[in-house]
Design an enzyme around this catalytic site. Sequence first.
Site, PDB file in Angstrom:
ATOM      1  CD1 TRP A 101      -4.405  -2.251   6.072  1.00 31.09           C
ATOM      2  CD2 TRP A 101      -3.496  -3.758   4.693  1.00 31.09           C
ATOM      3  NE1 TRP A 101      -4.033  -1.597   4.915  1.00 31.09           N
ATOM      4  CE2 TRP A 101      -3.475  -2.492   4.051  1.00 31.09           C
ATOM      5  CE3 TRP A 101      -2.978  -4.861   4.005  1.00 31.09           C
ATOM      6  CZ2 TRP A 101      -2.950  -2.303   2.775  1.00 31.09           C
ATOM      7  CZ3 TRP A 101      -2.458  -4.672   2.731  1.00 31.09           C
ATOM      8  CH2 TRP A 101      -2.447  -3.413   2.131  1.00 31.09           C
ATOM      9  CG  ASP A 173      -0.259  -4.945  10.729  1.00 32.63           C
ATOM     10  OD1 ASP A 173       0.738  -4.191  10.788  1.00 32.63           O
ATOM     11  OD2 ASP A 173      -0.900  -5.148   9.682  1.00 32.63           O
ATOM     12  CE  LYS A 197       1.855   1.407   5.826  1.00 35.96           C
ATOM     13  NZ  LYS A 197       1.028   2.037   4.817  1.00 35.96           N
TER      14      LYS A 197
END
Lengths: 362, 362
Positions: A101, A173, A197
């Site tokens: 990511w 993030d 999530k």
Amino acid sequence: MRVINFNAGPAGLPQPALERAREELLDFQGTGMSIMEHSHRGKDYEAVHDEAISLLTGLLGIPATHQVLFLQGGASQQFAQIPMNFLTPEKSADFLMTGVWSEKALDEAKYYGKPRIAATTVMADKRYTRVPKQAELQLDPKAAYVHMTTNNTIYGTQWHTFPEVGGVPLVADMSSDILWKPIDVSRFAFIYAGAQKNIGPSGIVLVVVDKEFMAKGSQNIPKIFRYSTYAENNSLYNTPPTFSIYLCRNVLAWIKSVGGLTQLEKWNREKGETLYAAIDRHPDFYRAPVEKESRSYMNVVFRLPSEALEDTFVAEAKKAGMVGLKGHRSAGGIRVSLYNAVSVENVKTLVSFMDQFVKTRG
Amino acid sequence: MRVINFNAGPAGLPQPALERAREELLDFQGTGMSIMEHSHRGKDYEAVHDEAISLLTGLLGIPATHQVLFLQGGASQQFAQIPMNFLTPEKSADFLMTGVWSEKALDEAKYYGKPRIAATTVMADKRYTRVPKQAELQLDPKAAYVHMTTNNTIYGTQWHTFPEVGGVPLVADMSSDILWKPIDVSRFAFIYAGAQKNIGPSGIVLVVVDKEFMAKGSQNIPKIFRYSTYAENNSLYNTPPTFSIYLCRNVLAWIKSVGGLTQLEKWNREKGETLYAAIDRHPDFYRAPVEKESRSYMNVVFRLPSEALEDTFVAEAKKAGMVGLKGHRSAGGIRVSLYNAVSVENVKTLVSFMDQFVKTRG
């Protein structure tokens, strides 16, 4: 019958949050329509919207210097939208590379400015098994910001001490570990998290932004991409994903009802320690590739002696009512995601299964 | 008790689509979890995703030259993303101006290229009461595309004959009238529609794009903003808004079950004609500002003799179980949105109320 859901995301949600949604799906609080059929400009929806912001503010202890925004497009859009707002072709930003990511975030930043690698733990085989230590960071004090990924779902690593970055704004993030424990929000100029999530369904991104940092954003980009547009309109500039925000509200209300982030951290630490202990007591069978200090409490990855055994493990766990255990397609092995909706009891069930599996297959 | 919902969007959804969602909200098809808790890479979700695409393809008769994509950010993001993909500072695009949404689309295009007004029906008071006629279009054959809004929610106008634009690609914002009747998709290079009127909840945008047109898109923009990224990954490049797509699937399945777009068109024409007839038979009381040939079958706007009477109308309709009748804050008056989930019966109930209202208040 509900299964035990260890999915990496979209992930399991707290059952009370879903039951609340089911209860009022066709008739929200006696209004004769679903919350998703309400106007986003009406008082019924706005109360939900504002409650979601207020709950998040309370749970995270967000200071008055910061503002909550709701965006769309996933964290993946933020990889591009953040540099679009805060970089120019001459400006650089520092990236702390800890996985796939981070790499994607850096790649998208190239279209707007000069992303620079300030630290990386990538290995020769392109994997990452730890996060960088403070001494490894080579920060540029002139960077527009430092970007980090606080938890890495694929490799199962997590920052347990946030980096010191001097006066440079820190952008994080937190898609896969926001709300796992209390944090000091004031250390961050910009936090973003895809909801799927720890917060709600996919299709909604939570942003917590320092207003001073936000004010530095470009005005020479489309209005819909400016964070200031969302801030000025309480995230109601255009139609937000109202039902997704409603579901986040339900999850946030559930978190508050069980004792907030202090309680969640206790559970999350117990869950992670219980699972890592099970791995560590069978070192000849379960192999955790991640450096101990970088082990994630959200995504626990490990290998078995062979891929065939890993497949059997996943299949037998499924028969025992546990799903979502297959590792990311790029990493293989087993991955157990322990987001907030997973209970201590769920992890104990898995650990019993793991102990038994060693006995019969080890 | 469900009310009669005339909201302009987010709008009412077909009750069977919501009931289906409620039924399986905690346990999707015996999998022990909600569809929103499934991985977007799992076969259960992918079947829903592909069914939504397949249903839309069947209902609209989408030819093999075109592809369906799911995006996020609302039509408002498309106002910026389309020029980001297809314009450069040297390139121009032609805009057909028919209301507030056309204006916003043109404003965002300025950041990437040279938008040009090829037709406008704006009046001195900044309102629009009709769409342009073919003879009024001043098209540039070198334009990268022509942009139009097929239906205008605020002003209650609609294109009943799509413009002839020669060989220039036609881009259409169909947010508020997609699926109201069959259309010839091959006439459009790019169709986009926020779902929250005729398709599903807010937070998902449907795109139908001509593959040849898409291939002209810039490769020098972030990957997440390229339409080709969505096309190459079946809209699964990053996590899509899975539950929103699932709800769209439920609505599309409902449309198919009642007879598809041919049946919907019959109902929609009857609804619109019934309501306009009621307005027209009380010309001294109800005033429809829109030119007859431009009247929208999706959003019917009209005024009463005074704002006080309009407020009374909205309040009494609410008591009679009908909501969402207040005009857009920028336009005032009454607005009745007649999207697909509104039945002929619902409109007859409203028309009885309107006739009665004239008798008692006229």
